[in-house]
Enzyme design. Structure first.
Site, PDB file in Angstrom:
ATOM      1  N   ASP A 105      33.873  55.413 139.035  1.00 30.46           N
ATOM      2  CA  ASP A 105      33.899  55.763 137.546  1.00 30.46           C
ATOM      3  C   ASP A 105      32.874  57.059 137.567  1.00 30.46           C
ATOM      4  O   ASP A 105      31.869  56.850 137.925  1.00 30.46           O
ATOM      5  CB  ASP A 105      33.648  54.618 136.616  1.00 30.46           C
ATOM      6  CG  ASP A 105      33.896  54.888 135.140  1.00 30.46           C
ATOM      7  OD1 ASP A 105      34.927  54.223 134.831  1.00 30.46           O
ATOM      8  OD2 ASP A 105      33.432  55.802 134.539  1.00 30.46           O
ATOM      9  N   ASN A 120      40.991  46.884 130.251  1.00 30.72           N
ATOM     10  CA  ASN A 120      40.613  47.115 128.963  1.00 30.72           C
ATOM     11  C   ASN A 120      42.147  47.716 128.559  1.00 30.72           C
ATOM     12  O   ASN A 120      42.656  48.452 129.150  1.00 30.72           O
ATOM     13  CB  ASN A 120      39.853  48.463 128.742  1.00 30.72           C
ATOM     14  CG  ASN A 120      38.395  47.732 128.710  1.00 30.72           C
ATOM     15  OD1 ASN A 120      37.985  46.872 128.552  1.00 30.72           O
ATOM     16  ND2 ASN A 120      37.543  48.874 129.294  1.00 30.72           N
ATOM     17  N   GLY A 149      39.736  48.682 123.780  1.00 28.12           N
ATOM     18  CA  GLY A 149      38.526  49.773 124.321  1.00 28.12           C
ATOM     19  C   GLY A 149      38.885  50.895 125.366  1.00 28.12           C
ATOM     20  O   GLY A 149      38.321  51.448 125.988  1.00 28.12           O
ATOM     21  N   GLN A 150      40.630  50.701 125.350  1.00 28.43           N
ATOM     22  CA  GLN A 150      41.109  51.582 126.431  1.00 28.43           C
ATOM     23  C   GLN A 150      40.897  53.155 126.118  1.00 28.43           C
ATOM     24  O   GLN A 150      41.373  53.430 124.984  1.00 28.43           O
ATOM     25  CB  GLN A 150      42.455  51.055 126.896  1.00 28.43           C
ATOM     26  CG  GLN A 150      43.237  52.000 127.910  1.00 28.43           C
ATOM     27  CD  GLN A 150      44.486  51.441 128.400  1.00 28.43           C
ATOM     28  OE1 GLN A 150      45.262  50.477 127.478  1.00 28.43           O
ATOM     29  NE2 GLN A 150      45.270  52.021 129.154  1.00 28.43           N
ATOM     30  N   HIS A 154      44.512  50.626 134.451  1.00 27.66           N
ATOM     31  CA  HIS A 154      43.307  50.794 135.525  1.00 27.66           C
ATOM     32  C   HIS A 154      42.715  49.395 135.178  1.00 27.66           C
ATOM     33  O   HIS A 154      42.663  48.795 134.202  1.00 27.66           O
ATOM     34  CB  HIS A 154      42.506  51.885 135.504  1.00 27.66           C
ATOM     35  CG  HIS A 154      41.938  51.963 134.012  1.00 27.66           C
ATOM     36  ND1 HIS A 154      42.765  52.609 132.942  1.00 27.66           N
ATOM     37  CD2 HIS A 154      40.594  51.716 133.574  1.00 27.66           C
ATOM     38  CE1 HIS A 154      42.123  52.821 131.979  1.00 27.66           C
ATOM     39  NE2 HIS A 154      40.799  52.360 132.343  1.00 27.66           N
ATOM     40  N   HIS A 156      38.899  48.136 136.072  1.00 23.32           N
ATOM     41  CA  HIS A 156      37.475  48.089 136.398  1.00 23.32           C
ATOM     42  C   HIS A 156      36.843  47.328 137.197  1.00 23.32           C
ATOM     43  O   HIS A 156      37.050  45.857 137.144  1.00 23.32           O
ATOM     44  CB  HIS A 156      36.503  48.264 135.054  1.00 23.32           C
ATOM     45  CG  HIS A 156      36.877  49.131 134.163  1.00 23.32           C
ATOM     46  ND1 HIS A 156      36.051  50.416 133.658  1.00 23.32           N
ATOM     47  CD2 HIS A 156      37.878  49.414 133.242  1.00 23.32           C
ATOM     48  CE1 HIS A 156      36.670  51.339 132.763  1.00 23.32           C
ATOM     49  NE2 HIS A 156      37.725  50.499 132.390  1.00 23.32           N
TER      50      HIS A 156
HETATM   51  P1  5GP Z   1      38.871  52.845 129.698  1.00 21.72           P
HETATM   52  O1  5GP Z   1      37.884  53.024 128.663  1.00 21.72           O
HETATM   53  O2  5GP Z   1      40.155  53.509 129.377  1.00 21.72           O
HETATM   54  O3  5GP Z   1      38.931  51.318 130.069  1.00 21.72           O
HETATM   55  O4  5GP Z   1      38.320  53.424 131.188  1.00 21.72           O
HETATM   56  C1  5GP Z   1      38.382  54.745 131.199  1.00 21.72           C
HETATM   57  C2  5GP Z   1      37.397  54.820 132.339  1.00 21.72           C
HETATM   58  O5  5GP Z   1      37.546  56.337 132.964  1.00 21.72           O
HETATM   59  C3  5GP Z   1      35.912  55.166 131.748  1.00 21.72           C
HETATM   60  O6  5GP Z   1      35.006  54.268 132.275  1.00 21.72           O
HETATM   61  C4  5GP Z   1      35.667  56.526 132.365  1.00 21.72           C
HETATM   62  O7  5GP Z   1      34.106  56.451 132.341  1.00 21.72           O
HETATM   63  C5  5GP Z   1      36.186  56.880 133.279  1.00 21.72           C
HETATM   64  N1  5GP Z   1      36.708  58.327 133.232  1.00 21.72           N
HETATM   65  C6  5GP Z   1      37.107  59.054 132.525  1.00 21.72           C
HETATM   66  N2  5GP Z   1      37.331  60.174 132.980  1.00 21.72           N
HETATM   67  C7  5GP Z   1      37.162  60.242 134.384  1.00 21.72           C
HETATM   68  C8  5GP Z   1      37.132  61.276 135.240  1.00 21.72           C
HETATM   69  O8  5GP Z   1      37.553  62.241 135.215  1.00 21.72           O
HETATM   70  N3  5GP Z   1      36.931  60.965 136.706  1.00 21.72           N
HETATM   71  C9  5GP Z   1      36.432  59.589 136.907  1.00 21.72           C
HETATM   72  N4  5GP Z   1      36.020  59.222 138.036  1.00 21.72           N
HETATM   73  N5  5GP Z   1      36.395  58.459 135.852  1.00 21.72           N
HETATM   74  C10 5GP Z   1      36.637  58.978 134.560  1.00 21.72           C
END
Ligand code: 5GP
Ligand code: ZN
Length: 114
Positions: free
Chosen positions: A29, A87, A93-94, A100, A102
């Protein structure tokens, strides 16, 4: 193609990959919330867990993502445990609309989550 994780899957945006197989890839991440914070992402574009169907193919993919989490956690040495989180949607909180998982570890997690 607008989807960030599709671009990472396709190699158009670089990411620090730790795992890949025919169904999914995993990479660090960008904003880690724990010493180990990896994202496990199916190659297929699916907007969220709520967008999965009940077909055998979808259920098999979900199983594969969790199995990848188990294998990557072992590979990363997370012997004391870890957290796997999906998420989903606005209340979940997505922020990236490509399914994906985590994988967080390397420190004790708290509960309840915020
Ligand atoms: P969500 O909030 O949708 O559950 O998780 C999305 C995750 O993607 C977040 O933890 C954020 O830090 C990560 N993220 C966002 N943009 C990028 C990126 O360009 N590269 C990587 N490796 N992670 C990213
Ligand atoms: Zn996508």
């Amino acid at each position: 193609m607008e989807c960030l994780f599709c671009k990472i899957v396709g190699g158009d945006i670089p990411a620090a990959k730790v795992f890949e197989d025919e169904a999914a890839i995993a990479f660090h991440d960008l904003h880690p919330q724990a010493p180990v914070h990896l994202l496990i992402v199916p190659r297929r574009h699916i907007a969220s867990l709520a967008h999965m169907g009940g077909a055998d193919e979808d259920k098999a993919l979900l199983g594969r993502l969790l199995d990848a989490a188990r294998r990557i956690a072992a590979q990363q040495g997370l012997a004391h445990g870890y957290r796997a989180v999906v998420n989903t949607g606005e209340d979940g909180g997505q922020t990236v609309s490509h399914l994906h998982l985590h994988l967080l570890g390397g420190r004790a997690m708290e509960w309840p989550p915020g």
